[in-house]
Design a protein around this motif. Structure first.
Motif, PDB file in Angstrom:
ATOM      1  N   ALA A   1      -3.725   5.967  -7.442  1.00 16.59           N
ATOM      2  CA  ALA A   1      -5.087   6.010  -7.978  1.00 16.59           C
ATOM      3  C   ALA A   1      -5.817   4.708  -7.656  1.00 16.59           C
ATOM      4  O   ALA A   1      -5.289   3.616  -7.859  1.00 16.59           O
ATOM      5  CB  ALA A   1      -5.050   6.226  -9.489  1.00 16.59           C
ATOM      6  N   GLY A   2      -7.014   4.817  -7.160  1.00 15.71           N
ATOM      7  CA  GLY A   2      -7.829   3.648  -6.840  1.00 15.71           C
ATOM      8  C   GLY A   2      -7.570   3.060  -5.466  1.00 15.71           C
ATOM      9  O   GLY A   2      -8.302   2.158  -5.027  1.00 15.71           O
ATOM     10  N   VAL A   3      -6.541   3.507  -4.758  1.00 16.97           N
ATOM     11  CA  VAL A   3      -6.248   2.981  -3.425  1.00 16.97           C
ATOM     12  C   VAL A   3      -7.233   3.589  -2.422  1.00 16.97           C
ATOM     13  O   VAL A   3      -7.355   4.813  -2.318  1.00 16.97           O
ATOM     14  CB  VAL A   3      -4.793   3.299  -3.013  1.00 16.97           C
ATOM     15  N   ARG A   4      -7.915   2.727  -1.670  1.00 21.28           N
ATOM     16  CA  ARG A   4      -8.897   3.203  -0.698  1.00 21.28           C
ATOM     17  C   ARG A   4      -8.409   3.040   0.741  1.00 21.28           C
ATOM     18  O   ARG A   4      -8.993   3.583   1.673  1.00 21.28           O
ATOM     19  CB  ARG A   4     -10.223   2.459  -0.881  1.00 21.28           C
ATOM     20  N   ALA A   5      -7.320   2.322   0.912  1.00 22.09           N
ATOM     21  CA  ALA A   5      -6.723   2.168   2.246  1.00 22.09           C
ATOM     22  C   ALA A   5      -5.292   1.691   2.083  1.00 22.09           C
ATOM     23  O   ALA A   5      -4.957   0.998   1.112  1.00 22.09           O
ATOM     24  CB  ALA A   5      -7.522   1.179   3.087  1.00 22.09           C
ATOM     25  N   ALA A   6      -4.455   2.076   3.036  1.00 19.00           N
ATOM     26  CA  ALA A   6      -3.061   1.634   3.004  1.00 19.00           C
ATOM     27  C   ALA A   6      -2.538   1.553   4.422  1.00 19.00           C
ATOM     28  O   ALA A   6      -2.823   2.413   5.260  1.00 19.00           O
ATOM     29  CB  ALA A   6      -2.210   2.590   2.178  1.00 19.00           C
ATOM     30  N   LEU A   7      -1.766   0.510   4.679  1.00 17.90           N
ATOM     31  CA  LEU A   7      -1.136   0.307   5.983  1.00 17.90           C
ATOM     32  C   LEU A   7       0.327   0.713   5.858  1.00 17.90           C
ATOM     33  O   LEU A   7       1.060   0.159   5.036  1.00 17.90           O
ATOM     34  CB  LEU A   7      -1.255  -1.154   6.406  1.00 17.90           C
TER      35      LEU A   7
ATOM     36  N   ALA B   1     -10.204  -7.129   4.315  1.00 20.49           N
ATOM     37  CA  ALA B   1      -8.830  -7.218   3.804  1.00 20.49           C
ATOM     38  C   ALA B   1      -7.851  -6.510   4.732  1.00 20.49           C
ATOM     39  O   ALA B   1      -6.730  -6.988   4.956  1.00 20.49           O
ATOM     40  CB  ALA B   1      -8.762  -6.609   2.397  1.00 20.49           C
ATOM     41  N   ALA B   2      -8.261  -5.382   5.284  1.00 15.07           N
ATOM     42  CA  ALA B   2      -7.402  -4.656   6.226  1.00 15.07           C
ATOM     43  C   ALA B   2      -7.155  -5.492   7.479  1.00 15.07           C
ATOM     44  O   ALA B   2      -6.031  -5.529   7.997  1.00 15.07           O
ATOM     45  CB  ALA B   2      -8.036  -3.322   6.585  1.00 15.07           C
ATOM     46  N   ARG B   3      -8.190  -6.164   7.974  1.00 22.00           N
ATOM     47  CA  ARG B   3      -8.010  -7.015   9.165  1.00 22.00           C
ATOM     48  C   ARG B   3      -7.034  -8.148   8.879  1.00 22.00           C
ATOM     49  O   ARG B   3      -6.196  -8.495   9.717  1.00 22.00           O
ATOM     50  CB  ARG B   3      -9.366  -7.576   9.605  1.00 22.00           C
ATOM     51  N   ARG B   4      -7.136  -8.746   7.694  1.00 22.40           N
ATOM     52  CA  ARG B   4      -6.211  -9.832   7.342  1.00 22.40           C
ATOM     53  C   ARG B   4      -4.774  -9.295   7.267  1.00 22.40           C
ATOM     54  O   ARG B   4      -3.843  -9.965   7.739  1.00 22.40           O
ATOM     55  CB  ARG B   4      -6.609 -10.465   6.011  1.00 22.40           C
ATOM     56  N   ALA B   5      -4.608  -8.105   6.698  1.00 26.57           N
ATOM     57  CA  ALA B   5      -3.275  -7.527   6.596  1.00 26.57           C
ATOM     58  C   ALA B   5      -2.699  -7.254   7.994  1.00 26.57           C
ATOM     59  O   ALA B   5      -1.516  -7.517   8.249  1.00 26.57           O
ATOM     60  CB  ALA B   5      -3.327  -6.229   5.779  1.00 26.57           C
ATOM     61  N   LEU B   6      -3.541  -6.756   8.886  1.00 22.45           N
ATOM     62  CA  LEU B   6      -3.087  -6.469  10.247  1.00 22.45           C
ATOM     63  C   LEU B   6      -2.734  -7.750  10.981  1.00 22.45           C
ATOM     64  O   LEU B   6      -1.736  -7.803  11.730  1.00 22.45           O
ATOM     65  CB  LEU B   6      -4.169  -5.706  11.005  1.00 22.45           C
TER      66      LEU B   6
ATOM     67  N   HIS C   1      -0.614  -5.547  -4.025  1.00 21.79           N
ATOM     68  CA  HIS C   1      -0.702  -4.296  -4.764  1.00 21.79           C
ATOM     69  C   HIS C   1       0.704  -3.777  -5.059  1.00 21.79           C
ATOM     70  O   HIS C   1       1.613  -3.915  -4.236  1.00 21.79           O
ATOM     71  CB  HIS C   1      -1.485  -3.265  -3.944  1.00 21.79           C
ATOM     72  N   PRO C   2       0.926  -3.163  -6.218  1.00 27.86           N
ATOM     73  CA  PRO C   2       2.271  -2.695  -6.580  1.00 27.86           C
ATOM     74  C   PRO C   2       2.891  -1.714  -5.588  1.00 27.86           C
ATOM     75  O   PRO C   2       4.117  -1.581  -5.540  1.00 27.86           O
ATOM     76  CB  PRO C   2       2.054  -2.025  -7.947  1.00 27.86           C
ATOM     77  N   LEU C   3       2.080  -1.042  -4.798  1.00 27.03           N
ATOM     78  CA  LEU C   3       2.635  -0.130  -3.809  1.00 27.03           C
ATOM     79  C   LEU C   3       3.287  -0.853  -2.638  1.00 27.03           C
ATOM     80  O   LEU C   3       4.113  -0.271  -1.918  1.00 27.03           O
ATOM     81  CB  LEU C   3       1.537   0.790  -3.254  1.00 27.03           C
ATOM     82  N   THR C   4       2.936  -2.091  -2.422  1.00 25.03           N
ATOM     83  CA  THR C   4       3.428  -2.831  -1.257  1.00 25.03           C
ATOM     84  C   THR C   4       4.947  -2.915  -1.262  1.00 25.03           C
ATOM     85  O   THR C   4       5.557  -3.346  -2.235  1.00 25.03           O
ATOM     86  CB  THR C   4       2.825  -4.246  -1.222  1.00 25.03           C
TER      87      THR C   4
ATOM     88  N   VAL D   1       5.146   0.999   2.640  1.00 25.10           N
ATOM     89  CA  VAL D   1       3.768   0.504   2.562  1.00 25.10           C
ATOM     90  C   VAL D   1       3.750  -0.992   2.858  1.00 25.10           C
ATOM     91  O   VAL D   1       4.423  -1.772   2.183  1.00 25.10           O
ATOM     92  CB  VAL D   1       3.169   0.779   1.168  1.00 25.10           C
ATOM     93  N   ALA D   2       2.987  -1.379   3.870  1.00 21.72           N
ATOM     94  CA  ALA D   2       2.861  -2.799   4.213  1.00 21.72           C
ATOM     95  C   ALA D   2       1.730  -3.470   3.448  1.00 21.72           C
ATOM     96  O   ALA D   2       1.784  -4.676   3.182  1.00 21.72           O
ATOM     97  CB  ALA D   2       2.617  -2.950   5.716  1.00 21.72           C
TER      98      ALA D   2
END
Length: 492
Positions: free
Chosen positions: A453-459, A481-486, A391-394, A466-467
């Motif tokens: 906009a459209g982001v439902r979770a962020a680490l 997806a969150a588990r994979r990121a963690l 995601h571009p925020l990363t 932003v990770a």
């Protein structure tokens, strides 16, 4: 004596790093050659991103209480100042605060958190082993002793003993410009924010506590590779009069000094158990007041990673990302400093016209003002993600997001010893992921920025970047997806 980390250098960079390591549960000794804090403050400016860094640890209030907010900054002494009021930050200004007071506040914090401070001691070298470093120190009484640690960090300035002992190259360019400064009393001071520039040179005057001003500038006779010797009061007066036509009632100098534009950049920020931060990693002309700020931001990036490595919760290769993320920031610092140096020595008609052109663009082109301001203040710093389809925020800096029904924004929720997972779903889809080194913050964003906009979770990483960001509309897919990121970013 066993310490997990030895920091060579007890300036702002080493002190902030020490505090970050203590928050991560790491034992640390700061070895500082000076017996006391130098009252001759090299740095006077705390930039917006640095205030955000302080705020992310709840350490900003004392700085806000004592510093003078200035809603802009200069770029190369151009006539038109950058306007920071347009920046997306709770702190759209610089704080004018002498480095001596910044060091006092940071030392108080580091000591309160349990860091050990060895003042009047000097790192003279070290020997690296497979699993540790033996640091050689000369004590206050001249008697040598050794400290054993897992890592040593050089925050010991441009002549770094740590960098030299490690054999890390420090290539660059020698000084070709010599600037000057004087901390003096002005009986008839100019207006706040004063600067003047012309064929005879450039001058700025900055108020200091205690009724003094710092008068700083460059002159055509400073375009030299020869060191002119010590600066005298009458020479300072003559230089100011040549540019402005007056001396502002200048008297009673407290500090007179010269500085050059030697520009050098460490080839590596990490080599084995040796790391570098601040001036030990980058030396440059003090244009824009960014040096101390970039150094503190180096320490902010390094602190949590080093603590994670020592605490056993770092993912593979995390410590190596200190170099891959901060080295490009150092390269950009070199570019900015050299560009400003060229403009600050533009005494020819062509140079003056270039200055006039760029100054006019700052005043009349809002997008140019904003882009330059974001770069100068480090709010634009982003770390490219390893995944090209992320995601571009990363990798970007997370702003101080506000949450519906809460008085505290994101900065107040960050932690130095773990991640924060923002669960922006209405039904708490990620609440079950909370655990060691992970806080799940379930909330709704209040007036989210357009890029969210459209982001439902962020680490969010401990340093506020932003990770990972997820936009999956299905809760089960989002949780997966969150588990994979963690799993790829920290060990449980």
């Amino acid at each position: 004596m066993e310490q997990q980390v030895v920091i060579a250098g007890g300036g702002p960079v080493g002190l902030w790093l020490a505090a970050e390591l203590r928050l991560g549960g790491v034992s640390v000794t700061v070895v500082e050659e000076r017996m006391e804090i130098d009252r001759r403050s090299k740095a006077l400016t705390v930039h917006p991103r640095t205030i955000e860094v302080l705020a992310s640890r709840g350490a900003h209030e004392a700085f806000l209480a004592e510093g003078t907010p200035i809603p802009g900054g200069h770029f190369a002494m151009l006539d038109d100042r950058l306007d920071f009021r347009v920046l997306d930050t709770p702190f759209p200004y610089t704080l004018s605060l002498p480095q001596a007071r910044t060091e006092e506040l940071l030392e108080e914090r580091a000591l309160a958190l349990g860091a050990r401070m060895a003042r009047g001691h000097r790192v003279t070298g070290f020997t690296e082993h497979a699993d540790s470093v033996t640091v050689r120190v000369e004590g206050r009484d001249g008697v040598p002793y050794e400290l054993r640690a897992a890592y040593i960090v050089g925050c010991d300035g441009s002549r770094s003993t740590v960098r030299t002992t490690a054999g890390i190259d420090f290539p660059g360019t020698p000084a070709t410009v010599v600037g000057w400064l004087g901390d003096v009393v002005l009986d008839d001071p100019p207006r706040p924010g004063f600067s003047a520039f012309g064929p005879q040179g450039g001058v700025m005057a900055v108020p200091l506590p205690g009724g003094r001003h710092r008068v700083v500038g460059v002159s055509p006779d400073g375009l030299t590779t020869e060191w002119p010797g010590d600066l005298g009061m009458e020479e300072l007066r003559a230089k100011v009069v040549a540019v402005t036509g007056q001396d502002f009632g200048m008297r009673d100098p407290e500090w007179l000094s010269r500085f050059g534009n030697a520009t050098r950049f460490a080839a590596q920020y990490r080599r084995g158990r040796v790391l570098l931060a601040g001036d030990a990693a980058h030396q440059h002309f003090p244009a824009g007041g960014v040096g101390m700020n970039v150094g503190i931001q180096d320490a902010h990036n390094l602190g949590w990673k080093l603590a994670a490595a020592l605490g056993g919760w770092a993912c593979d290769g995390l410590l190596d990302t200190y170099h891959t993320e901060r080295h490009p920031v150092g390269a950009q610092l070199m570019e900015h400093s050299r560009a400003q140096t060229a403009l600050m020595t533009g005494f020819t008609p062509e140079g003056l016209d270039l200055r006039s052109l760029l100054s006019g663009m700052i005043a009349t082109q809002p997008a140019f003002n904003r882009a330059l301001s974001e770069r100068l203040t480090a709010l634009a710093v982003a770390y490219p993600p390893a995944d090209p389809v992320a995601h571009p925020l990363t990798g970007t800096r997370a702003p101080d997001l506000t949450f519906t029904g809460s008085a505290n924004g994101l900065f107040a929720r960050l932690r130095a010893d773990g991640y924060v997972l923002l669960d922006l779903t209405p039904d708490r889809a990620l609440a079950g992921l909370a655990g060691r080194r992970l806080t799940v913050l379930t909330a709704a964003l209040d007036r989210p920025p357009a890029v969210w906009a459209g982001v439902r979770a962020a680490l969010i990483r401990p340093d506020g970047h932003v990770a990972w960001a997820g936009t999956e509309t299905d809760d089960a897919s989002l949780a997966a997806a969150a588990r994979r990121a963690l799993a790829t970013r920290r060990r449980p």
